[in-house]
Design an enzyme around this catalytic site. Structure first.
Site, PDB file in Angstrom:
ATOM      1  N   ARG A   1      23.603  17.798   7.490  1.00  0.00           N
ATOM      2  CA  ARG A   1      24.666  17.227   6.659  1.00  0.00           C
ATOM      3  C   ARG A   1      25.236  18.335   5.781  1.00  0.00           C
ATOM      4  NH1 ARG A   1      23.136  11.179   4.581  1.00  0.00           N
ATOM      5  NH2 ARG A   1      22.048  10.478   6.464  1.00  0.00           N
TER       6      ARG A   1
ATOM      7  N   GLU B   1      13.944   0.983   9.908  1.00  0.00           N
ATOM      8  CA  GLU B   1      13.250   2.118   9.290  1.00  0.00           C
ATOM      9  C   GLU B   1      11.748   1.888   9.230  1.00  0.00           C
ATOM     10  OE1 GLU B   1      16.649   3.516   6.032  1.00  0.00           O
ATOM     11  OE2 GLU B   1      14.644   2.996   5.351  1.00  0.00           O
TER      12      GLU B   1
ATOM     13  N   ARG C   1      24.094  -1.526   9.598  1.00  0.00           N
ATOM     14  CA  ARG C   1      25.371  -0.806   9.739  1.00  0.00           C
ATOM     15  C   ARG C   1      25.206   0.346  10.721  1.00  0.00           C
ATOM     16  NH1 ARG C   1      22.667   1.341   5.105  1.00  0.00           N
ATOM     17  NH2 ARG C   1      22.133   3.513   5.552  1.00  0.00           N
TER      18      ARG C   1
ATOM     19  N   ASN D   1      18.620  -1.412   8.214  1.00  0.00           N
ATOM     20  CA  ASN D   1      20.007  -1.154   7.827  1.00  0.00           C
ATOM     21  C   ASN D   1      20.928  -1.797   8.853  1.00  0.00           C
ATOM     22  OD1 ASN D   1      19.069   0.497   5.698  1.00  0.00           O
ATOM     23  ND2 ASN D   1      18.791   2.142   7.156  1.00  0.00           N
TER      24      ASN D   1
ATOM     25  N   ILE E   1       1.811   5.015   0.899  1.00  0.00           N
ATOM     26  CA  ILE E   1       1.461   6.110   1.816  1.00  0.00           C
ATOM     27  C   ILE E   1       1.871   7.417   1.155  1.00  0.00           C
ATOM     28  CG2 ILE E   1       1.780   7.087   4.124  1.00  0.00           C
ATOM     29  CD1 ILE E   1       2.294   4.425   5.211  1.00  0.00           C
TER      30      ILE E   1
ATOM     31  N   LYS F   1       0.866  -1.174   0.000  1.00  0.00           N
ATOM     32  CA  LYS F   1       0.000   0.000   0.000  1.00  0.00           C
ATOM     33  C   LYS F   1       0.907   1.230   0.000  1.00  0.00           C
ATOM     34  CE  LYS F   1      -3.888   2.253   0.507  1.00  0.00           C
ATOM     35  NZ  LYS F   1      -4.878   2.181  -0.588  1.00  0.00           N
TER      36      LYS F   1
END
Ligand code: MV4
Length: 471
Positions: free
Chosen positions: A339, A275, A292, A290, A203, A201
């Site tokens: 960043r 995530e 790492r 992830n 979002i 689905k």
């Protein structure tokens, strides 16, 4: 503890790992490409070995070159940093076969999480909430169509071997499906050597929220809370925060418990990030894991006081979480990371070259992770991240004020950077209010162009640069 460790990375994260090793009394070995001879990770490691020409594929991604350096230097362990070989299960297997400890999860777990559809099913089995979607990879366009009709449009097709936003297609109606299915399959096969697709689905306006976890080698897992990562452009994060303003303490606690159970069942080890997408109702759905340490780990370090890289190294040595973590683990204040990329302000394309002036801000609650310096060179071969500016305050208002003044005091001359862009974002009403989603940057940049259009007589570039310029 390890006697000697090789860092299979470059830039700020290589330096970050060197800092952790120095504090733990571990000798360090840097590897570097011909473009990185004058890098700080080479300077501050105890030993340094050149492993090849500038291109990553000829140096930092060259498994035999990295392993040879590790054997010549006689190290006990390798820390892969992020990117490069960090999520390469084959590399972790070669390390194991060479009797070198890979600082990260076992290759079997890395491989599982690398197959996004398998990761999704593993999470589902462990009762982590996932979006309605296909069970397993799609065998045909017809099967995709059946799932889409039962779930309801819009849906999104994702490459099982993909991740980080590559190889995805949003499908809004039945008619679009055949063409987009073919396109996604071909793209996935070309990009990843595997055309497997799955479907979820879609979002429309999600927030990107991720949980930092630590797992020891004895089955203990802890969640260190979430990071809000919705401020991104073209799947590149620009600003991250901890905690998320959208997260209710009850949901955070519930997710913490769920993740402990789930990751313990999977046999997860070391640092990891889970995530999620958050929908408009504040519900969380797993999307990827992830395996790492991530670029944005310092915001979690700021609010928990835990050194995540030292924790990684101690976990890899077999220490239990109970010996590593403070009791109790708590989240205090608010942290934001910007960043700083070497990029052209208007096009977001890389800006390599010599840095002619460099002033790093400091003072209360300010941290800068960088491997750059005045007269240093940003080579064109690698990712554009040149520094991370992290601030911590008692609340979000204090963190924002600190970030604004730190950005003002951050001087980088000779190349273009994202500093002026960050200064503008920090002034933006929607950002300050704090309830943004992953479409924030689109709206922000549109607000920009609108204001530029009201100023006739200047070129688009002049207008944009003036608006992005400080002050
Ligand atoms: C989605 C989505 C909407 N619905 N999945 C992009 C990166 C990858 N990790 C997953 N991504 C998305 N998956 C469903 N079912 C929207 C995105 C997405 C996104 C996610 C996080 C941060 C930024 C994003 C930007 C565009 C799309």
């Amino acid at each position: 503890m390890f006697r000697k460790l090789l860092i299979a990375n470059r830039g700020e994260i290589a330096l970050r790992v060197i800092c952790a090793c120095k504090e733990l009394g571990i000798r360090t070995v840097a590897v570097y490409s011909e473009a990185d001879r004058n890098s700080l990770h080479v300077r501050f490691a105890d030993e340094a070995i050149c492993i090849g020409p500038p291109r990553s594929s000829d140096s930092y991604l060259n498994v035999p070159a990295v392993i040879s350096a590790a054997e010549i230097a006689d190290v006990d362990a390798i820390h892969p940093g992020y990117g490069l070989l960090s999520e390469n299960a084959n590399f972790a297997e070669v390390c194991r076969a060479s009797n070198i400890k890979f600082v990260g999860p076992p290759p079997e777990v890395t491989r599982l999480m690398g197959e996004k559809e398998k990761a999704r099913q593993a999470m589902k089995k462990a009762k982590v909430p996932i979006l309605p979607g296909s069970d397993g990879v799609l065998q045909s366009e017809g099967e995709a169509s059946d799932w889409a009709r039962s779930i309801g449009f819009p849906v999104i097709l994702k490459a099982s071997a993909g991740g980080g936003g590559r190889g995805m297609r949003v499908i809004r109606s039945e008619q679009e499906l055949p063409q987009l299915f073919q396109a996604a399959q071909t793209e996935a096969a070309n990009a990843f050597g595997n055309g497997d697709l799955y479907l979820e689905k879609f979002i429309e306006r999600p927030r990107h929220i991720e949980f930092q976890v630590l797992a020891d080698e004895h089955g203990n897992v802890i969640s260190l809370g979430e990071r809000e990562c919705s401020i991104q452009r073209r799947h590149q994060k620009l600003i991250e925060e901890a905690p998320s303003l959208q997260m209710m303490p009850k949901l955070r606690e519930e997710m913490g418990k769920t993740l402990r159970r789930c990751l313990s069942a999977i046999g997860y080890q070391n640092a990891g990030t889970v995530e999620f997408l958050m929908d408009e109702d504040g519900k969380l759905y797993f999307i990827e894991m992830n395996t790492r340490i991530q670029v944005e780990h310092p915001v979690t370090e700021a609010v928990t006081g835990i050194d995540l890289v030292k924790a990684q190294l101690r976990i890899a040595c077999g220490e239990p979480l109970s010996a590593i973590l403070p009791e109790p683990v708590s989240i205090s204040g608010h942290a934001i990371e910007c960043r700083i990329n070497a990029e052209h302000p208007e096009k977001f394309t890389p800006s390599a070259g010599r840095i002619t002036a460099f002033n790093v801000p400091g003072g209360n609650g300010v941290r800068v992770d960088t491997a750059q310096y005045a007269e240093g060179v940003v080579p064109p071969y690698y990712d554009s991240l040149i520094a991370k500016l992290i601030v911590h305050g008692k609340d979000r208002a204090e963190a924002m004020a600190r970030m604004s003044r730190a950005l003002e005091m951050f001087v980088v001359e000779g190349i273009h950077t994202t500093i002026p862009l960050h200064r503008r974002i920090l002034e933006d009403a929607e950002f300050r209010q704090g309830s943004f989603d992953t479409k924030f940057m689109e709206r922000f940049l549109a607000r920009f162009s609108e204001r530029s259009a009201e100023r006739p007589g200047e070129s688009e570039r002049e207008r944009r640069e003036q608006q992005l310029a400080p002050g």
